[in-house]
Design an enzyme around this catalytic site. Structure first.
Site, PDB file in Angstrom:
ATOM      1  N   HIS A 111      21.609  -7.699 -29.361  1.00  0.00           N
ATOM      2  CA  HIS A 111      21.614  -6.573 -30.292  1.00  0.00           C
ATOM      3  C   HIS A 111      21.908  -7.103 -31.698  1.00  0.00           C
ATOM      4  O   HIS A 111      22.818  -7.917 -31.865  1.00  0.00           O
ATOM      5  CB  HIS A 111      22.675  -5.547 -29.868  1.00  0.00           C
ATOM      6  CG  HIS A 111      22.671  -4.330 -30.733  1.00  0.00           C
ATOM      7  ND1 HIS A 111      21.675  -3.385 -30.662  1.00  0.00           N
ATOM      8  CD2 HIS A 111      23.518  -3.915 -31.713  1.00  0.00           C
ATOM      9  CE1 HIS A 111      21.916  -2.434 -31.559  1.00  0.00           C
ATOM     10  NE2 HIS A 111      23.022  -2.745 -32.205  1.00  0.00           N
ATOM     11  N   LEU A 146      24.656   2.899 -24.121  1.00  0.00           N
ATOM     12  CA  LEU A 146      23.776   2.146 -25.027  1.00  0.00           C
ATOM     13  C   LEU A 146      24.552   1.091 -25.818  1.00  0.00           C
ATOM     14  O   LEU A 146      25.563   1.402 -26.454  1.00  0.00           O
ATOM     15  CB  LEU A 146      23.091   3.113 -26.002  1.00  0.00           C
ATOM     16  CG  LEU A 146      22.122   2.468 -27.000  1.00  0.00           C
ATOM     17  CD1 LEU A 146      20.864   1.988 -26.309  1.00  0.00           C
ATOM     18  CD2 LEU A 146      21.787   3.423 -28.123  1.00  0.00           C
ATOM     19  N   ASP A 147      24.041  -0.143 -25.810  1.00  0.00           N
ATOM     20  CA  ASP A 147      24.609  -1.249 -26.601  1.00  0.00           C
ATOM     21  C   ASP A 147      26.117  -1.386 -26.382  1.00  0.00           C
ATOM     22  O   ASP A 147      26.889  -1.595 -27.321  1.00  0.00           O
ATOM     23  CB  ASP A 147      24.275  -1.068 -28.093  1.00  0.00           C
ATOM     24  CG  ASP A 147      22.767  -1.082 -28.321  1.00  0.00           C
ATOM     25  OD1 ASP A 147      22.069  -1.771 -27.562  1.00  0.00           O
ATOM     26  OD2 ASP A 147      22.304  -0.393 -29.231  1.00  0.00           O
ATOM     27  N   GLU A 176      20.139 -15.101 -33.897  1.00  0.00           N
ATOM     28  CA  GLU A 176      19.812 -14.637 -32.541  1.00  0.00           C
ATOM     29  C   GLU A 176      19.145 -15.760 -31.755  1.00  0.00           C
ATOM     30  O   GLU A 176      19.407 -15.951 -30.567  1.00  0.00           O
ATOM     31  CB  GLU A 176      18.881 -13.420 -32.592  1.00  0.00           C
ATOM     32  CG  GLU A 176      19.514 -12.178 -33.175  1.00  0.00           C
ATOM     33  CD  GLU A 176      18.569 -10.982 -33.150  1.00  0.00           C
ATOM     34  OE1 GLU A 176      17.854 -10.810 -32.154  1.00  0.00           O
ATOM     35  OE2 GLU A 176      18.554 -10.215 -34.133  1.00  0.00           O
TER      36      GLU A 176
HETATM   37  C1  GAR Z   1      15.689  -8.565 -32.502  1.00  0.00           C
HETATM   38  O1  GAR Z   1      16.268  -8.553 -33.775  1.00  0.00           O
HETATM   39  C2  GAR Z   1      16.603  -7.880 -31.521  1.00  0.00           C
HETATM   40  O2  GAR Z   1      17.957  -8.113 -31.741  1.00  0.00           O
HETATM   41  C3  GAR Z   1      16.258  -6.446 -31.774  1.00  0.00           C
HETATM   42  O3  GAR Z   1      14.871  -6.422 -31.935  1.00  0.00           O
HETATM   43  C4  GAR Z   1      14.432  -7.683 -32.462  1.00  0.00           C
HETATM   44  C5  GAR Z   1      13.395  -8.231 -31.522  1.00  0.00           C
HETATM   45  O4  GAR Z   1      12.795  -9.366 -32.044  1.00  0.00           O
HETATM   46  N1  GAR Z   1      16.685  -5.624 -30.679  1.00  0.00           N
HETATM   47  C6  GAR Z   1      17.053  -4.367 -30.805  1.00  0.00           C
HETATM   48  O5  GAR Z   1      17.081  -3.783 -31.864  1.00  0.00           O
HETATM   49  C7  GAR Z   1      17.452  -3.726 -29.497  1.00  0.00           C
HETATM   50  N2  GAR Z   1      17.838  -2.375 -29.694  1.00  0.00           N
HETATM   51  P1  GAR Z   1      11.890 -10.300 -31.108  1.00  0.00           P
HETATM   52  O6  GAR Z   1      10.911  -9.400 -30.382  1.00  0.00           O
HETATM   53  O7  GAR Z   1      11.173 -11.185 -32.105  1.00  0.00           O
HETATM   54  O8  GAR Z   1      12.781 -11.032 -30.180  1.00  0.00           O
END
Ligand code: GAR
Length: 197
Positions: A111, A146-147, A176
């Site tokens: 997240h 959630l989260d 990440e």
């Molecule tokens: C990432 O920043 C992840 O943390 C976020 O979506 C992006 C996905 O990037 N996730 C959320 O917001 C979950 N609620 P990616 O498809 O390039 O891995």
């Protein structure tokens, strides 16, 4: 025996790529067995195929108004490959308790905030709006809320003068990409101690 890892994505799947690359680099207790997207247009599907990982699509749209049926279809795809660990990596559908409960202790999510701050969407804009000087990302075990759920790892990112939601998102995503593989590597090896990057 390696732990079998399935990964759910919704979009470009850059986190998924990092997880698969790390598992394929050798000396890892996990192996990728499936990348599943909730739409055939998810860019990460092609990347998974190029890395030699099996893919599946369960489009959520025909299931509109029937979340249990959508989740049963997800579980049916998982049942074909019997994963030990399920990683949500940018998966943008909310999963209900009916799906989550059997995966208790085996499902991870990343997240883009320092949980418990900013559950849900628009995390970068909300951190900026609050005037935070520190932001970041979290990998946690998934529980029905959630989260929420026990935190396995966090990486901090300083908020810089002039940051926009986009510039901040770019720097958080870079973290990440370091954090999620580090957490999965340890988790697959049975270590759930907290990682801080
Ligand atoms: C990432 O920043 C992840 O943390 C976020 O979506 C992006 C996905 O990037 N996730 C959320 O917001 C979950 N609620 P990616 O498809 O390039 O891995």
């Amino acid at each position: 025996m390696k732990k079998r890892v399935a990964i759910f994505i919704s979009g470009g799947g850059s986190n998924m790529v990092r997880l698969v690359e790390d598992m394929q680099s050798g000396d890892h207790a996990g192996e990728p067995v499936l990348v599943l997207a909730n739409g055939a247009d998810a860019g990460g599907l092609k990347k998974a195929q190029e890395m030699g990982v099996a893919t599946a699509v369960v489009d959520h749209r025909p299931f509109k108004g029937n979340r249990p049926a959508f989740e049963a279809a997800l579980q049916a795809e998982l049942d074909k490959v019997s994963p030990d660990i399920l990683c949500l990596a940018g998966f943008m559908r909310v999963l209900t308790e009916g799906f989550v409960a059997p995966w208790d202790g085996k499902m991870l999510n990343i997240h883009p905030s320092l949980l418990p701050k900013y559950k849900g969407l628009h995390t970068h804009a909300r951190a900026l709006e609050a005037g935070d000087r520190e932001h970041g990302c979290t990998v946690h075990l998934v529980t029905p809320a959630l989260d929420d759920g026990p935190i396995l790892g966090q990486a901090n990112v300083p908020v810089l003068d002039g940051d926009t939601a986009e510039t901040l998102a770019t720097r958080v995503l870079a973290q990440e990409h370091r954090l999620y593989p580090a957490v999965l590597r340890r988790f697959a090896g049975g270590d759930t101690s907290l990682i801080r990057l």
